[in-house]
Design a protein around this motif. Structure first.
Motif, mmCIF file in Angstrom:
data_model
loop_
_atom_site.group_PDB
_atom_site.id
_atom_site.type_symbol
_atom_site.label_atom_id
_atom_site.label_comp_id
_atom_site.label_asym_id
_atom_site.label_seq_id
_atom_site.Cartn_x
_atom_site.Cartn_y
_atom_site.Cartn_z
ATOM 1 N N GLY A 164 0.638 -1.285 -0.192
ATOM 2 C CA GLY A 164 -0.035 -0.093 -0.157
ATOM 3 C C GLY A 164 0.912 1.137 0.388
ATOM 4 O O GLY A 164 0.421 2.015 0.588
ATOM 5 N N LEU A 165 2.236 1.284 -0.670
ATOM 6 C CA LEU A 165 2.864 2.253 -0.041
ATOM 7 C C LEU A 165 3.330 2.678 -1.940
ATOM 8 O O LEU A 165 3.178 3.820 -1.924
ATOM 9 N N HIS A 166 2.499 2.385 -3.711
ATOM 10 C CA HIS A 166 2.453 2.565 -4.254
ATOM 11 C C HIS A 166 1.086 2.411 -4.550
ATOM 12 O O HIS A 166 0.278 1.255 -5.134
ATOM 13 N N LEU A 167 0.401 3.595 -4.710
ATOM 14 C CA LEU A 167 -1.233 3.952 -5.267
ATOM 15 C C LEU A 167 -1.281 4.134 -6.598
ATOM 16 O O LEU A 167 -2.645 3.662 -6.889
ATOM 17 N N ASP A 168 -0.848 4.560 -7.960
ATOM 18 C CA ASP A 168 -0.689 5.046 -9.029
ATOM 19 C C ASP A 168 -0.986 3.613 -9.741
ATOM 20 O O ASP A 168 0.202 3.252 -10.900
ATOM 21 N N TYR A 169 -1.749 3.040 -9.918
ATOM 22 C CA TYR A 169 -2.347 2.049 -10.738
ATOM 23 C C TYR A 169 -3.804 1.398 -10.551
ATOM 24 O O TYR A 169 -4.233 2.311 -9.918
ATOM 25 N N SER A 170 -3.795 1.260 -11.980
ATOM 26 C CA SER A 170 -4.907 0.492 -12.803
ATOM 27 C C SER A 170 -5.175 -1.460 -11.856
ATOM 28 O O SER A 170 -4.205 -1.958 -12.202
ATOM 29 N N GLY A 171 -6.359 -0.987 -11.630
ATOM 30 C CA GLY A 171 -6.816 -2.815 -11.461
ATOM 31 C C GLY A 171 -7.555 -2.779 -9.635
ATOM 32 O O GLY A 171 -7.888 -1.627 -9.371
ATOM 33 N N GLU A 172 -7.112 -4.049 -9.597
ATOM 34 C CA GLU A 172 -8.272 -4.953 -7.551
ATOM 35 C C GLU A 172 -7.132 -5.026 -7.188
ATOM 36 O O GLU A 172 -6.370 -5.814 -7.688
ATOM 37 N N TYR A 173 -7.318 -4.852 -5.400
ATOM 38 C CA TYR A 173 -6.104 -5.548 -5.172
ATOM 39 C C TYR A 173 -7.241 -5.764 -3.660
ATOM 40 O O TYR A 173 -8.380 -5.053 -3.147
ATOM 41 N N HIS A 174 -7.209 -7.499 -3.745
ATOM 42 C CA HIS A 174 -8.338 -7.985 -2.353
ATOM 43 C C HIS A 174 -7.711 -8.397 -1.896
ATOM 44 O O HIS A 174 -6.357 -9.047 -1.773
ATOM 45 N N TYR A 175 -7.993 -8.150 -0.530
ATOM 46 C CA TYR A 175 -6.915 -8.424 0.662
ATOM 47 C C TYR A 175 -8.902 -9.524 1.878
ATOM 48 O O TYR A 175 -9.540 -9.004 1.640
ATOM 49 N N ALA A 176 -8.346 -10.324 2.180
ATOM 50 C CA ALA A 176 -9.163 -10.886 2.998
ATOM 51 C C ALA A 176 -10.457 -11.003 2.694
ATOM 52 O O ALA A 176 -11.466 -10.671 2.940
ATOM 53 N N ALA A 189 -12.428 -9.244 -0.370
ATOM 54 C CA ALA A 189 -12.737 -7.417 0.248
ATOM 55 C C ALA A 189 -11.894 -7.505 -1.012
ATOM 56 O O ALA A 189 -10.346 -7.120 -0.360
ATOM 57 N N PRO A 190 -12.148 -6.066 -2.128
ATOM 58 C CA PRO A 190 -11.270 -5.332 -2.697
ATOM 59 C C PRO A 190 -11.642 -4.074 -1.268
ATOM 60 O O PRO A 190 -12.034 -3.371 -0.229
ATOM 61 N N LEU A 191 -9.961 -3.925 -1.437
ATOM 62 C CA LEU A 191 -9.089 -2.352 -0.725
ATOM 63 C C LEU A 191 -9.282 -1.501 -1.560
ATOM 64 O O LEU A 191 -9.511 -1.085 -2.747
ATOM 65 N N THR A 192 -9.552 -0.457 -0.653
ATOM 66 C CA THR A 192 -10.083 1.241 -1.421
ATOM 67 C C THR A 192 -8.480 2.162 -1.188
ATOM 68 O O THR A 192 -7.816 1.637 -1.040
ATOM 69 N N ILE A 193 -7.530 2.155 -2.936
ATOM 70 C CA ILE A 193 -6.924 2.162 -3.184
ATOM 71 C C ILE A 193 -6.637 3.982 -2.987
ATOM 72 O O ILE A 193 -6.522 4.678 -3.846
ATOM 73 N N THR A 194 -6.847 4.515 -1.781
ATOM 74 C CA THR A 194 -6.415 5.887 -1.473
ATOM 75 C C THR A 194 -5.337 5.804 -0.260
ATOM 76 O O THR A 194 -5.190 4.860 0.522
#
Ligand SMILES: Nc1ncnc2c1ncn2[C@@H]1O[C@H](COP(=O)(O)OP(=O)(O)O)[C@@H](O)[C@H]1O
Ligand SMILES: [Mg+2]
Length: 221
Positions: free
Chosen positions: A62-74, A76-81
């Motif tokens: 979660g240190l690099h946020l500048d991308y498109s796509g999804e990050y799911h954790y446990a 559920a999708p994370l909100t990339i802010t």
């Protein structure tokens, strides 16, 4: 250390472009997917220099946020802010790098406690004991060997009880015996339900991991 539930993690359809120092755009990842299987409690990330391994860890952290796509954790999708990912990092992630960045003017305990309340000293001592450095609290970090310094960094990374430990060439600067000791430490960490994702150039380290991926052609193979 209390046992964790090992989290499922999944990156979906990641596209990530960086601007090189010379101003040229370069797509590091395109339609990239990363979804460790449940049995892959530890995963080695291999690939050529400059292929994007460290960037991948920064995405997972979660240190690099500048991308498109999804990050799911446990599940559920994370909100990339910035705000959500800072919380995510604090709650779930520990980070270890090749050269531990320790504060040389502080003692070992203070290094594990950076940014934490002093009242958490007993928790910090517990972490030091866990990494095999019981009684090192008052030592100066300058007096430590490379392996001991890396253990302090790992104690620091485990302080908050993360479910996900991200390590960027954590044994790259260590001799083989010290590397073995660090891998044994990671084994115990994995046994406690913490998933370990580790960038490495070492076949030996990669063999130790349950699974491996290679960054190639903007994807993980
Ligand atoms: N934040 C960034 N801004 C610009 N370029 C970056 C950034 N992060 C990484 N890069 C570039 O992306 C490429 C991959 O870097 P990195 O992930 O460190 O590769 P690896 O760890 O596989 O050697 C490099 O060419 C690097 O210059
Ligand atoms: Mg790197």
């Amino acid at each position: 250390m209390t046992a964790n539930q090992m989290p499922d993690i999944e990156l979906r359809d990641i596209r990530l472009t960086v601007v090189e120092p010379n101003g040229a755009e370069r797509t590091l990842f395109d339609a990239m997917r990363f979804a460790p299987q449940p049995y892959e409690r530890s995963v080695a990330i291999l690939g050529r220099s400059g292929s994007g391994k460290s960037t991948l860890l920064r995405v997972l952290a979660g240190l690099h946020l500048d991308y498109s796509g999804e990050y799911h954790y446990a599940g559920a999708p994370l909100t990339i802010t910035e705000r959500h990912m800072a919380d995510f990092r604090r709650q779930h992630v520990g980070i270890v790098t090749q050269s531990p960045t320790l504060l040389t003017d502080r003692d070992v305990l203070q290094n594990v406690l950076v940014g934490e309340r002093r009242s958490a000293a007993s928790r910090a001592s517990e972490c030091l004991e866990w990494v095999g450095l019981a009684g090192y609290e008052r030592k100066r970090v300058r007096q430590l060997s490379g392996g001991e310094a890396q253990r302090v960094a790992i104690a620091r990374a485990l302080f908050s009880g993360p479910q996900l430990l991200l390590a960027d060439e954590p044994t790259g600067a260590l001799d083989a015996d010290t590397e073995t000791q660090i891998l044994e430490l990671f084994s115990r960490t994995v046994e406690h339900g913490c998933r370990v994702i580790m960038v490495t150039h070492s076949e030996r380290v990669a063999d130790w991991c349950d699974g491996r991926r290679v960054v190639r052609d903007r994807r993980l193979c």
